[in-house]
Design an enzyme around this catalytic site. Structure first.
Site, PDB file in Angstrom:
ATOM      1  N   HIS A 263       0.808  -1.219   0.000  1.00 20.21           N
ATOM      2  CA  HIS A 263       0.000   0.000   0.000  1.00 20.21           C
ATOM      3  C   HIS A 263       0.843   1.273   0.000  1.00 20.21           C
ATOM      4  O   HIS A 263       0.324   2.367  -0.228  1.00 20.21           O
ATOM      5  CB  HIS A 263      -0.976   0.009   1.200  1.00 20.21           C
ATOM      6  CG  HIS A 263      -0.327   0.200   2.526  1.00 20.21           C
ATOM      7  ND1 HIS A 263       0.016  -0.837   3.364  1.00 20.21           N
ATOM      8  CD2 HIS A 263       0.034   1.345   3.179  1.00 20.21           C
ATOM      9  CE1 HIS A 263       0.546  -0.367   4.469  1.00 20.21           C
ATOM     10  NE2 HIS A 263       0.566   0.975   4.376  1.00 20.21           N
TER      11      HIS A 263
ATOM     12  N   ASP B  41       0.327  -7.723   1.212  1.00 22.31           N
ATOM     13  CA  ASP B  41       0.666  -6.319   1.448  1.00 22.31           C
ATOM     14  C   ASP B  41       2.182  -6.122   1.497  1.00 22.31           C
ATOM     15  O   ASP B  41       2.727  -5.460   2.379  1.00 22.31           O
ATOM     16  CB  ASP B  41       0.011  -5.804   2.737  1.00 22.31           C
ATOM     17  CG  ASP B  41       0.056  -4.274   2.844  1.00 22.31           C
ATOM     18  OD1 ASP B  41       0.231  -3.612   1.799  1.00 22.31           O
ATOM     19  OD2 ASP B  41      -0.053  -3.758   3.972  1.00 22.31           O
TER      20      ASP B  41
ATOM     21  N   SER C 150       4.696   2.527   7.866  1.00 23.40           N
ATOM     22  CA  SER C 150       4.400   1.329   7.092  1.00 23.40           C
ATOM     23  C   SER C 150       5.600   0.923   6.242  1.00 23.40           C
ATOM     24  O   SER C 150       6.209   1.763   5.547  1.00 23.40           O
ATOM     25  CB  SER C 150       3.191   1.573   6.196  1.00 23.40           C
ATOM     26  OG  SER C 150       2.043   1.811   6.971  1.00 23.40           O
TER      27      SER C 150
END
Length: 608
Positions: free
Chosen positions: A335, A368, A451
């Protein structure tokens, strides 16, 4: 007389004392062995001279001297001139005649040495002259005095005869019989055996003109102890220079072998260390700080952590990543790079402040995870990878990232839970962007921008990839929103991330383990229920798939996976995604109120 057979000389015609016989009588035939003697008759009176003559002749023959024997024989016969005539002829006639002719060569058993003769003296090897070759006589050693005839007259010799030289090695002989001035009566002669002749002297080889005989002191047993070089076998003898060159070639060859083996071993160990995280640390520990402290872990890890800036069509974002290898591969979240799209731009900034462009190598929304690569950058230090299966609840951890674009932010905490099933994404209607993670839960503050950053253990090894947080605003997110941390952060276990990253680098995509069934995601009961129909209206159990081979049927409810309780369809997907394709998974199934256990070999699918 017959010297070879040791027969005493025959009696000659009677004469005055000291007179030699006119001619020797031919010896009687003899076989060289002893004669069989008949019982001797008693000697008649008046024959002491004859007996004395015989005794004297025998004694002379046994002493080994020809001249002495003849002299004593003549003396005895001279003393017996007054004996009764004809007594010698009667004694000679009574002797037994041999059954064969005498042996002129004295060959055993007919000649000497026989079994009664003494052993010949030990002689060293000598060159034997050819038969008939004249051999010079060796120097004559002093001889013993010759016995004289009682009358004082020298013993006569046969015409043309010479005195034989005394041999080098003495041979045992019978001592001479002492002579007296007056004849002594003797008893009748007993049966006697011919005495063997003394051994002839050994032939002496001629002495070479150039010096002493080279074989005179030859010893066959000393040859083995000789120090001279042995005879060559035909192999080439190397010169000192050739031996030196051969030694250098041997040294160089072994050096190359050791270098090649060491290089190969070093490469294998280096690759293993790089992948398994057992190598040296990228940074140094500050003075006065422990290596396992937060400061020590941060100092070693920060040089390998990067900040990513992504720009695409109407979207932009910030995230974090870390160096996987020296080839410039960087691991981050899917993402984070997704806004760039196919035509976007991704830039990577290192802790040193240097910024370079990067390109996407591969990405996967189901896990992911994504891998990007930078080019033209040298001296990259990969972060070592740990073992997420060895992590325990309560272990200290450190999180590094760029929350709200604040690069190189370091936070710390502990592992607060393991195997926490979470899902993220879901903006797409087909659900292809939904990620299923069997995550590590931590209380280390993780905020938007963290992230893709590393979650490190106390040895500065990566144990997880920070991916999602739970915010106070409700629900869980991937860090893209603006909600802050409340102490609930989630990281993808590094063991799973490593497998996916290797597939992305090698193939550009990752494979997903599947059981070949369609789940009813709206089921509200406890467990994961297999739907009655598939997405395309067909059977919910793929024909010939892993679930079909294991015996699963539509309507079955899966309550456990590998002994762990399953409460929903998402949890079952998370448990399946924690394995590799080809792994075996044990499922507990409730069918019409009856539980049964099945074993499923996981298949592979490229779609999420």
């Amino acid at each position: 007389m017959n010297e070879g057979n040791g027969v005493p000389p025959a009696d000659g015609p009677r004469g005055t004392a000291g007179t030699a016989p006119t001619a020797p009588a031919p010896p009687p035939p003899s076989d060289g062995d002893f004669e069989l003697a008949k019982p001797a008759p008693a000697a008649p009176p008046g024959t002491p001279g004859e007996a004395e003559g015989e005794t004297g002749g025998q004694a002379g023959s046994e002493t080994g001297g020809q001249a002495e024997g003849e002299a004593e024989g003549e003396a005895g016969r001279a003393a017996g001139e007054t004996a009764v005539p004809g007594s010698g002829e009667r004694a000679q006639a009574e002797r037994v005649t041999p059954l064969h002719d005498p042996d002129p060569y004295s060959t055993p058993p007919y000649g000497q040495p026989g079994p009664w003769a003494p052993a010949p003296p030990v002689q060293h090897p000598a060159v034997t002259p050819a038969h008939g070759t004249a051999v010079p006589a060796p120097p004559t050693p002093p001889t013993a005095p010759v016995l004289s005839v009682p009358q004082g007259t020298p013993a006569p010799q046969a015409p043309g005869s010479t005195t034989a030289p005394t041999p080098q090695t003495p041979v045992p002989a019978t001592p001479p019989v002492p002579q007296s001035a007056a004849p002594v009566p003797v008893p009748a002669p007993a049966p006697r055996m011919p005495a063997p002749d003394p051994a002839p002297p050994a032939a002496v080889p001629p002495v070479p003109e150039g010096g002493a005989d080279p074989w005179a002191g030859y010893d066959p047993w000393a040859a083995a102890q000789a120090r001279e070089p042995l005879q060559q076998t035909g192999a080439k003898v190397l010169t000192p220079a050739q031996r030196k060159r051969r030694a250098w070639r041997w040294v160089v060859g072994w050096t190359l072998v050791v270098a090649v083996v060491s290089g190969g071993t070093g490469g294998v160990v280096g690759a293993y260390v790089e992948r398994e995280g057992h190598g040296g640390q990228p940074g140094s520990v500050p003075a006065g700080r422990a290596p396992d402290s937060v400061a020590g872990v941060a100092a070693r890890a920060l040089p390998s952590v990067v900040t990513l800036h992504v720009r695409g069509d109407g979207a932009a974002g910030t995230g974090t990543g870390f160096v996987l290898d020296a080839q410039g591969h960087i691991l981050t979240n899917n993402h984070v790079v997704e806004p760039a799209g196919p035509d976007g731009e991704i830039s990577v900034t290192f802790s040193s402040g240097d910024t370079v462009k990067a390109e996407v190598v591969g990405r996967d929304g189901g896990y992911d995870l994504a891998v990007v690569q930078v080019h033209g950058v040298h001296g990259l230090t990969p972060l070592p990878l740990g073992d997420s299966d060895d992590v325990r609840v309560g272990d200290p951890v450190v999180a590094i990232g760029a929350p709200f674009d604040l690069a190189d932010t370091v936070t710390s905490g502990i592992i607060s839970a393991k195997e926490r099933p979470i899902t993220a994404g879901g903006e797409k209607s087909d659900g292809s962007d939904v990620s299923y993670v069997d995550a590590l839960q931590t209380d280390a503050p993780i905020n938007p921008g963290n992230s893709g950053g590393p979650l490190l253990d106390s040895h500065a090894r990566v144990i997880g990839v920070n991916s999602a947080i739970r915010s106070a605003g409700g629900g869980s997110g991937t860090g893209g929103g603006q909600a802050g941390s409340i102490g609930l952060g989630f990281a993808i276990p590094v063991n799973q991330a490593k497998r996916v990253a290797e597939e992305l680098i090698g193939h550009g995509h990752a494979t997903h383990p599947v059981i070949g069934v369609t789940l009813d995601m709206g089921y509200t009961g406890d467990g994961a229920r297999i739907d009655d129909k598939g997405a395309n209206g067909g059977s919910a159990v793929t024909r010939g798939g892993p679930g079909d081979r294991a015996g699963l049927e539509p309507g079955d409810v899966v309550t456990e996976a590998d002994g762990a309780r399953v409460h929903s369809g998402r949890e079952l997907i998370v448990k399946i995604r924690a394995h590799r394709p080809g792994d075996r998974l044990r499922l507990t199934v409730d069918r019409d109120g009856t539980e049964r256990e099945v074993s499923v070999v996981l298949g592979a699918a490229e779609q999420n």
